[in-house]
Design an enzyme around this catalytic site. Structure first.
Site, PDB file in Angstrom:
ATOM      1  N   TYR A  77       9.205  16.778   2.123  1.00 23.01           N
ATOM      2  CA  TYR A  77      10.084  17.433   1.152  1.00 23.01           C
ATOM      3  C   TYR A  77      10.353  18.894   1.525  1.00 23.01           C
ATOM      4  O   TYR A  77      11.422  19.417   1.239  1.00 23.01           O
ATOM      5  CB  TYR A  77       9.441  17.409  -0.242  1.00 23.01           C
ATOM      6  CG  TYR A  77       9.860  16.243  -1.095  1.00 23.01           C
ATOM      7  CD1 TYR A  77       9.671  14.944  -0.656  1.00 23.01           C
ATOM      8  CD2 TYR A  77      10.423  16.449  -2.358  1.00 23.01           C
ATOM      9  CE1 TYR A  77      10.036  13.874  -1.453  1.00 23.01           C
ATOM     10  CE2 TYR A  77      10.790  15.388  -3.158  1.00 23.01           C
ATOM     11  CZ  TYR A  77      10.598  14.104  -2.704  1.00 23.01           C
ATOM     12  OH  TYR A  77      10.964  13.051  -3.497  1.00 23.01           O
ATOM     13  N   LYS A 109      -0.160   6.332   5.497  1.00 21.66           N
ATOM     14  CA  LYS A 109       0.485   5.486   6.505  1.00 21.66           C
ATOM     15  C   LYS A 109      -0.158   5.870   7.838  1.00 21.66           C
ATOM     16  O   LYS A 109       0.521   6.218   8.809  1.00 21.66           O
ATOM     17  CB  LYS A 109       2.004   5.701   6.478  1.00 21.66           C
ATOM     18  CG  LYS A 109       2.804   4.708   7.308  1.00 21.66           C
ATOM     19  CD  LYS A 109       2.850   3.305   6.722  1.00 21.66           C
ATOM     20  CE  LYS A 109       3.492   2.341   7.692  1.00 21.66           C
ATOM     21  NZ  LYS A 109       3.462   0.940   7.230  1.00 21.66           N
ATOM     22  N   ASP A 135       2.766   0.678   2.182  1.00 23.88           N
ATOM     23  CA  ASP A 135       3.502  -0.570   1.961  1.00 23.88           C
ATOM     24  C   ASP A 135       2.634  -1.572   1.192  1.00 23.88           C
ATOM     25  O   ASP A 135       3.090  -2.220   0.245  1.00 23.88           O
ATOM     26  CB  ASP A 135       4.011  -1.163   3.292  1.00 23.88           C
ATOM     27  CG  ASP A 135       2.957  -1.205   4.392  1.00 23.88           C
ATOM     28  OD1 ASP A 135       1.860  -0.641   4.210  1.00 23.88           O
ATOM     29  OD2 ASP A 135       3.227  -1.819   5.449  1.00 23.88           O
ATOM     30  N   ASP A 164       6.450   9.985  -4.796  1.00 25.46           N
ATOM     31  CA  ASP A 164       7.753   9.883  -5.462  1.00 25.46           C
ATOM     32  C   ASP A 164       8.113   8.414  -5.661  1.00 25.46           C
ATOM     33  O   ASP A 164       8.473   7.986  -6.765  1.00 25.46           O
ATOM     34  CB  ASP A 164       8.820  10.578  -4.604  1.00 25.46           C
ATOM     35  CG  ASP A 164      10.204  10.469  -5.208  1.00 25.46           C
ATOM     36  OD1 ASP A 164      10.320  10.668  -6.430  1.00 25.46           O
ATOM     37  OD2 ASP A 164      11.162  10.167  -4.467  1.00 25.46           O
ATOM     38  N   ASP A 196       7.602   5.829  -9.371  1.00 22.64           N
ATOM     39  CA  ASP A 196       8.697   5.124 -10.062  1.00 22.64           C
ATOM     40  C   ASP A 196       8.340   3.651 -10.252  1.00 22.64           C
ATOM     41  O   ASP A 196       8.598   3.069 -11.311  1.00 22.64           O
ATOM     42  CB  ASP A 196      10.007   5.230  -9.276  1.00 22.64           C
ATOM     43  CG  ASP A 196      10.898   6.373  -9.756  1.00 22.64           C
ATOM     44  OD1 ASP A 196      10.338   7.361 -10.278  1.00 22.64           O
ATOM     45  OD2 ASP A 196      12.131   6.279  -9.610  1.00 22.64           O
TER      46      ASP A 196
END
Ligand code: IPM
Ligand code: MG
Length: 356
Positions: A135, A190, A222, A246, A250
């Site tokens: 970001y 990851k 994942d 992020d 959600d």
């Protein structure tokens, strides 16, 4: 105690108005000052985070934030888009720790798109790092590709990065949060592909030595996305970077039936914070009086708890929200047959009336 009120765009002003109404009914004296932010900041002062708005936020003890963004600003250059306001506030106020609880209220078990048995009683906390990662990493931009098969062509690029201090401090926040709950922490990375997240994993593992009472496990992002919809109740606290946080937050939010229910806190090292609903500005329903104000009202409760040292008042608000749900009141996003559909202001008023 000074609270900066930044309603923003879309449904922001409507939902923040309800939270302010509830705060004003608590019988405390808060000094509240309002300022435009996001598209509203751009309209008023030509910038999504006007100087006066930033100053107000810096001077306040806490910030209550609505939401920013509207399609009509999509064509503006990036630096002037509404999203820059929230990113700028997070960075300027050093709000590196984002707490996003996903709690399923028993009354709303049927509102989830998942089977009730998969989600009933869900209570997880996502701790998202908020001021680092891809970001904010530099360099970034669009350039002429310097080498490789696409040499000479234009390419977009960003930089994923985390400094050790950034990982350590968010790990501490997460371990401490886990200690107060189910004592289980899942660090999402990851590490199988990215250097940044192998480093993340190593540092979180190191910090774990200070928290032997908390069980730590590591999960690739994942797989974490899959487990969140397969068996979400297996999680207690999740800690992850800005980008993965992020996305996963959600997904976690939707497990509960409505993103309209979920508050969030973004804290600095001294528990000064910005509080905002986890959902966005929802321009498609703005001005219709149908938005769910509960995430913002619950964000105000988090503000009382974390930044203003008023845990009892936070409890009052949270109990009042449970009460209105038990009474069967629902905004359209959580409506089911057999319940009573209400609008934004009615829902806010009902919470106010339910305060003990
Ligand atoms: C969020 C939002 C923001 C983010 C946007 C509006 C910049 O999606 O708070 O999750 O990506 O962090
Ligand atoms: Mg998001």
């Amino acid at each position: 105690m000074k609270i900066a009120i930044l309603p923003g765009d879309g449904i922001g002003p409507e939902i923040v108005a309800q939270a302010v109404k509830v705060l004003n009914a608590l019988g405390e004296t808060f000094e509240m000052e309002m300022a435009p932010v996001g598209g509203a900041g751009y309209e008023a002062h030509g910038h999504p985070l006007p100087e006066a708005t930033l100053k107000l936020a810096l001077d306040a003890d806490a910030v209550l934030f609505g939401a920013v963004g509207d399609w009509k600003y999509d064509t503006l250059e990036r630096a002037l888009r509404p999203e820059q306001a929230i990113l700028g506030l997070r960075k300027s106020l050093n709000l590196f720790a984002n707490l996003r609880p996903a709690i399923l209220y028993p009354e709303l078990a049927g509102a989830s798109t998942l089977k009730p048995e998969v989600v009933s009683g869900l209570d997880i906390l996502i701790v998202r790092e908020l001021t680092g990662d891809i970001y904010f990493g530099q360099p970034r931009g669009v350039r002429v590709c310097p080498d490789g098969p696409f040499k000479g062509e234009r390419e977009g690029y960003d930089t994923m990065r985390y400094a050790e201090t950034e990982i350590r401090r968010i790990a501490h926040v997460a371990f401490q949060a886990a200690r107060k709950r189910g004592k289980r922490l899942t660090s999402v990375d990851k590490a199988n592909v990215l250097e940044t997240f192998q480093f993340w994993k190593d540092i979180v593992t190191d910090v774990h030595q200070e928290y032997p009472d908390v069980a730590l496990d590591h999960m690739y992002v994942d797989n974490a996305a899959m487990q969140l919809v397969r068996a979400p109740k297996k999680f207690d606290v999740i800690v992850t970077g800005n980008m993965f946080g992020d996305i996963l937050s959600d997904a976690a939010a939707m497990l509960t039936g409505s993103i309209g229910m979920l508050p969030s806190a973004s804290l600095d090292a001294n528990n000064k914070g910005l509080y905002e609903p986890s959902h966005g500005s929802a321009p498609d329903i703005a001005g219709k009086g149908i938005a769910n104000p509960l995430a913002t009202i619950l964000s105000a409760a988090m503000m009382l708890r974390y930044s203003l040292d008023k845990a009892e008042q936070a409890d009052r608000i949270e109990s009042a929200v449970k009460k209105v749900l038990a009474q069967g009141l629902r905004t359209p996003d959580i409506y089911e047959a057999g319940t009573t559909k209400v609008g934004t202001a009615e829902m806010g008023q009902a919470v106010l009336n339910a305060l003990l």
